[in-house]
Design an enzyme around this catalytic site. Structure first.
Site, PDB file in Angstrom:
ATOM      1  N   LYS A  92       0.572   7.131   1.838  1.00 17.14           N
ATOM      2  CA  LYS A  92       1.549   6.757   2.900  1.00 17.14           C
ATOM      3  C   LYS A  92       2.808   7.868   3.061  1.00 17.14           C
ATOM      4  O   LYS A  92       3.426   8.055   2.015  1.00 17.14           O
ATOM      5  CB  LYS A  92       2.062   5.325   2.622  1.00 17.14           C
ATOM      6  CG  LYS A  92       3.070   4.825   4.021  1.00 17.14           C
ATOM      7  CD  LYS A  92       3.579   3.434   3.609  1.00 17.14           C
ATOM      8  CE  LYS A  92       4.441   2.901   4.745  1.00 17.14           C
ATOM      9  NZ  LYS A  92       4.818   1.365   4.465  1.00 17.14           N
ATOM     10  N   SER A 167       4.399  -1.867   8.326  1.00 13.73           N
ATOM     11  CA  SER A 167       4.756  -0.465   8.655  1.00 13.73           C
ATOM     12  C   SER A 167       3.529   0.450   8.330  1.00 13.73           C
ATOM     13  O   SER A 167       3.396   1.449   8.762  1.00 13.73           O
ATOM     14  CB  SER A 167       5.930  -0.277   8.459  1.00 13.73           C
ATOM     15  OG  SER A 167       6.034  -0.069   6.792  1.00 13.73           O
ATOM     16  N   SER A 191       4.243  -4.959   4.403  1.00 12.46           N
ATOM     17  CA  SER A 191       3.864  -3.706   5.156  1.00 12.46           C
ATOM     18  C   SER A 191       2.324  -3.019   4.319  1.00 12.46           C
ATOM     19  O   SER A 191       1.748  -2.364   5.050  1.00 12.46           O
ATOM     20  CB  SER A 191       4.746  -2.489   5.075  1.00 12.46           C
ATOM     21  OG  SER A 191       5.880  -2.879   6.041  1.00 12.46           O
TER      22      SER A 191
END
Length: 516
Positions: A92, A167, A191
């Site tokens: 990420k 997210s 997330s």
């Protein structure tokens, strides 16, 4: 080579690891297969056009292949390698990567290349994993849909017109699209778990402090936690074991032994949960949840009982206030953490026109251009909540509610081993459907936020389909009992795979550019 490229990308990490150790396939072949897969399905240049997954923001073709060749050379020389050496992984874009761009999904960090690796990334390199690139995310991890990335939306591989969650939608979508067998995410209020739920993958938020936050760009420091994502519970456990552990560079890191999560996953895979007490959270399985989600959840409870677990219903009365408390605590901490981004030292810098431009003018122009609407909304909310005269009424009160939520969990775990609920109240909805209604978007994290407030570990794993889209089941455990997640999760996974005749992701539909 024992499998074609199209077969290799569908192998899980455990199978890839076995094949690599046995010499049936090389790390270079595995890496090249996944890079080709990314090139084929991920973006406008892939031939998939506007329906490309867009899970990755940056793909390190040369670096990944060079790393894979080095792993192959080390293996040929008889070097001692980790169990996941040669297995590809996506990271990420909220974790710093030396020599690779790190943007946190924001224009504010456009073009920034960190001079150091996050501790998690350093552990990946030490274990021999091959970093393919950086995955897309909502700006500074503020969002639940990955529509708030400054670099374009990510699409759900089950249906490219729908969200992949957020997210960390990029990390989840990369798994579901078979672009990577493993990814790293971060979880501040769901997330990791919410994207896993809507993409049919597995994601774990470890106990707060179990995985280092050094190099994790902070959103809310008391809530943020990096964690593993994969397509199976065992793969998630294997990655968890690599990244967990004490780090002196992180003052919140727990100086304790890492639970045997891999052993727990293997034990759970037998499908036996005799003696395990499972609590159903009454407040997280009723009003506001889609009928199809609740139906799959009830079917999962039946499977848990069939595995020998005792399933009981209980109440966490203060959990109904968790969402409101979270959306005071998070923006308050975010407004403080994001104050460092001002265009002075790194990232975007906007200099207004004029002869006598002040530093304040540069900061104003940079922040106006660099932060997106959602980031600005939360910065303003947080600044207000922390302002003189309102601190006690808002931030202070929210922290008191947080303590009550923690006490509810402590009481619950006095009588059960784990808690379960649906991960999200709905399946993946249409892109753009809730962009103009942030409160509705925030409500999608109602079941995941409490774990972050309490600092406890949580897992989401697939438990079926509703209207042809994945549904996730959440498992929660006490602090530093992350192994319980893996035993219960693996047992349920084994029983459901038997019921479905294979993993849920085997049912993911093919669509333009995304056939494997």
């Amino acid at each position: 080579m024992s499998g074609s490229a199209s077969e290799l990308v569908r192998w899980d990490a455990a199978r890839l690891s076995e094949a690599l150790r046995a010499g049936e396939v090389s790390a270079e072949e595995v890496t090249r297969a996944h890079l080709d897969r990314i090139d084929a399905v991920d973006g406008p240049t892939s031939g998939a056009g506007e329906t490309g997954v867009h899970a990755f923001l940056h793909v390190d073709h040369e670096g990944a292949l060079a790393r894979a060749r080095q792993i192959d050379a080390d293996r040929a020389a008889g070097a001692e390698l980790g169990p996941l050496a040669g297995v590809p992984i996506g990271v990420k874009d909220v974790l710093t990567t030396k020599g690779l761009p790190t943007t946190a999904g924001s224009r504010m960090l456009q073009g920034w290349v960190p001079p150091y690796d996050a501790t998690v990334v350093r552990e990946l390199h030490a274990a021999g994993l091959v970093v393919l690139g950086k995955t897309n995310m909502d700006e500074f991890a503020m969002g639940s849909t990955t529509e708030h990335s400054a670099y374009g939306v990510t699409r759900n591989p089950w249906d490219p017109t729908r969200i992949p969650g957020g997210s960390g939608g990029g990390s989840a979508a990369a798994l579901a699209a078979f672009e990577a067998p493993l990814t790293i995410g971060s979880d501040t209020g769901g997330s990791i778990r919410q994207p896993a739920a809507v993409t049919g993958t597995v994601g774990v938020k470890p106990t707060y402090g179990a995985v280092s936050r050094y190099g994790l760009i902070a959103l809310a420091s008391s809530l943020d936690q990096a964690g593993p994502c994969a397509r199976t519970v065992l793969d998630t456990a294997l990655l968890h074991a690599v990244i967990a552990g004490h780090d002196p560079y992180d003052s919140t890191s727990i100086p304790a032994a890492v639970p045997d999560v891999v052993g727990a996953a293997r034990l759970g895979a037998t499908g036996d949960l005799a003696g395990v007490r499972v609590g159903v959270v009454r407040e997280l399985s009723g009003e506001g949840y889609e009928p199809g989600v609740l139906a799959r959840f009830e079917e999962s409870l039946t499977e848990l009982r069939a595995a020998g677990a005792e399933v009981v219903e209980l109440s966490l009365p203060n959990i109904v206030h968790a969402l409101a408390a979270y959306y005071l605590i998070l923006p308050s901490e975010a407004s403080s953490n994001l104050a460092k981004f001002d265009g002075m030292r790194y990232g975007l810098r906007v200099v207004p026109e004029g002869e006598h431009v002040t530093a304040e003018a540069v900061m104003r122009a940079t922040r106006a251009a660099g932060f997106g609407d959602e980031a600005k909304r939360r910065i303003i909310l947080g600044t207000y909540a922390l302002s003189a005269g309102y601190y006690d009424a808002y931030y202070g009160s929210a922290q008191k509610v947080r303590t009550l939520v923690q006490r509810d969990f402590d009481a619950a775990f006095g009588s059960v081993d784990v808690l379960v609920s649906p991960t999200a109240p709905t399946v993946a909805y249409r892109l753009g459907e809730k962009l103009d209604d942030p409160l509705a978007m925030y409500a999608g994290d109602v079941a995941t936020i409490p774990a972050n407030l309490a600092g406890i570990p949580g897992m989401s794993l697939p438990c079926g389909l509703s209207e042809g889209l994945p549904v996730g089941l959440q498992v929660l455990a006490p602090q530093q009992a992350d192994d319980r997640l893996y035993r219960v999760g693996a047992a349920l996974e084994a029983r459901l795979n038997d019921k479905w005749g294979g993993p849920l992701l085997a049912q993911v539909p093919t669509w333009q550019g995304a056939s494997a």
